[in-house]
Design a protein around this motif. Structure first.
Motif, PDB file in Angstrom:
ATOM      1  N   LYS A 124      -4.119   5.761  10.560  1.00 15.47           N
ATOM      2  CA  LYS A 124      -4.001   6.822  10.205  1.00 15.47           C
ATOM      3  C   LYS A 124      -3.156   7.017  10.419  1.00 15.47           C
ATOM      4  CE  LYS A 124      -8.375   7.064   8.102  1.00 15.47           C
ATOM      5  NZ  LYS A 124     -10.027   8.045   8.340  1.00 15.47           N
ATOM      6  N   GLY A 125      -2.722   6.833  11.837  1.00 12.64           N
ATOM      7  CA  GLY A 125      -1.996   7.843  12.594  1.00 12.64           C
ATOM      8  C   GLY A 125      -0.357   7.161  12.050  1.00 12.64           C
ATOM      9  N   GLU A 183      10.155  -2.275   4.560  1.00 13.33           N
ATOM     10  CA  GLU A 183       9.952  -2.480   5.318  1.00 13.33           C
ATOM     11  C   GLU A 183       8.572  -1.659   5.479  1.00 13.33           C
ATOM     12  OE1 GLU A 183      12.231  -4.093   8.802  1.00 13.33           O
ATOM     13  OE2 GLU A 183      13.306  -5.342   8.013  1.00 13.33           O
ATOM     14  N   ASP A 184       8.947  -0.470   5.753  1.00 14.28           N
ATOM     15  CA  ASP A 184       7.529   0.828   6.220  1.00 14.28           C
ATOM     16  C   ASP A 184       6.964   0.686   5.154  1.00 14.28           C
ATOM     17  OD1 ASP A 184       9.092   1.210   8.934  1.00 14.28           O
ATOM     18  OD2 ASP A 184       9.278   3.217   8.062  1.00 14.28           O
ATOM     19  N   LYS A 185       7.570   0.606   3.586  1.00 11.55           N
ATOM     20  CA  LYS A 185       6.211   0.385   2.330  1.00 11.55           C
ATOM     21  C   LYS A 185       5.398  -0.432   2.402  1.00 11.55           C
ATOM     22  CE  LYS A 185       7.962   2.918  -1.284  1.00 11.55           C
ATOM     23  NZ  LYS A 185       7.149   3.957  -1.513  1.00 11.55           N
ATOM     24  N   ILE A 186       6.417  -1.730   2.736  1.00 13.66           N
ATOM     25  CA  ILE A 186       5.029  -2.477   3.105  1.00 13.66           C
ATOM     26  C   ILE A 186       4.251  -3.198   3.985  1.00 13.66           C
ATOM     27  CG2 ILE A 186       5.297  -5.253   3.190  1.00 13.66           C
ATOM     28  CD1 ILE A 186       7.849  -5.342   2.293  1.00 13.66           C
ATOM     29  N   ASN A 187       4.811  -1.955   5.254  1.00 16.17           N
ATOM     30  CA  ASN A 187       3.742  -2.095   6.272  1.00 16.17           C
ATOM     31  C   ASN A 187       2.706  -0.767   5.436  1.00 16.17           C
ATOM     32  OD1 ASN A 187       5.590  -3.343   7.440  1.00 16.17           O
ATOM     33  ND2 ASN A 187       6.187  -2.756   9.419  1.00 16.17           N
ATOM     34  N   ILE A 188       2.723  -0.068   4.921  1.00 15.68           N
ATOM     35  CA  ILE A 188       1.987   1.372   5.258  1.00 15.68           C
ATOM     36  C   ILE A 188       0.889   0.345   3.555  1.00 15.68           C
ATOM     37  CG2 ILE A 188       1.666   3.229   3.318  1.00 15.68           C
ATOM     38  CD1 ILE A 188       4.607   4.129   4.311  1.00 15.68           C
ATOM     39  N   GLN A 189       1.603  -0.565   2.927  1.00 19.14           N
ATOM     40  CA  GLN A 189       0.683  -1.132   1.945  1.00 19.14           C
ATOM     41  C   GLN A 189      -0.440  -2.090   2.823  1.00 19.14           C
ATOM     42  OE1 GLN A 189       2.811  -3.985  -0.489  1.00 19.14           O
ATOM     43  NE2 GLN A 189       2.678  -1.524  -2.093  1.00 19.14           N
ATOM     44  N   ALA A 190      -0.046  -2.749   3.648  1.00 23.92           N
ATOM     45  CA  ALA A 190      -1.307  -3.725   4.534  1.00 23.92           C
ATOM     46  C   ALA A 190      -1.983  -2.914   5.298  1.00 23.92           C
ATOM     47  CB  ALA A 190       0.083  -3.962   5.773  1.00 23.92           C
ATOM     48  N   TYR A 191      -1.433  -1.912   5.871  1.00 26.24           N
ATOM     49  CA  TYR A 191      -2.425  -0.965   6.660  1.00 26.24           C
ATOM     50  C   TYR A 191      -3.643  -0.101   5.703  1.00 26.24           C
ATOM     51  CZ  TYR A 191       0.150  -0.800  10.869  1.00 26.24           C
ATOM     52  OH  TYR A 191       0.777  -0.839  11.629  1.00 26.24           O
TER      53      TYR A 191
END
Length: 125
Positions: free
Chosen positions: A54-55, A19-27
């Motif tokens: 970025k944070g 889920e974090d990897k998907i969120n990182i892609q979105a960010y």
């Protein structure tokens, strides 16, 4: 097959990782949008939001770095199992079909992966 509380905790960590990897892609997508249109967007207006994004990206990458290294060091079959099960949310039957394994082998692989991750992530003997 009954799952222990620790097994469920490991599975939740893996799900959270993807889920974090998907969120990182979105960010990252949002940041690239800001960079693409930075001359049209007031920097003062969105500067704080950009720093905030970025944070968050740095925080998620830091949080998941250890698990990422663990996954990289697993065998190819174990990596494939984790990807199919936790990244793509495949069912047991779909995983068996994709990996060309029988049900017994699936559960053996699952147990091996979960026990290995349990030792490393939860410091359980």
């Amino acid at each position: 097959m009954k799952k222990s509380l620790e097994d469920k905790k490991v599975e939740q960590i893996l799900k959270s990782y993807y889920e974090d990897k998907i969120n990182i892609q979105a960010y990252n997508s949002k940041l690239s949008y800001y960079n693409q249109y930075k001359n049209m967007i007031s920097n003062n207006e969105h500067g704080k939001e950009i720093q905030n994004i970025k944070g968050k990206i740095a925080e998620m990458n830091f949080k998941n770095k250890y698990l990422e290294q663990i996954i990289i060091n697993l065998t190819l079959d174990e990596q494939k199992y984790i990807e199919l099960k936790y990244k793509k949310n495949f069912s047991v039957i779909e995983i068996q079909d994709k990996m060309f394994i029988k049900e017994r082998t699936y559960y053996r692989l699952r147990k091996k992966v979960i026990n290995h991750l349990k030792k490393l992530l939860l410091q359980v003997d």
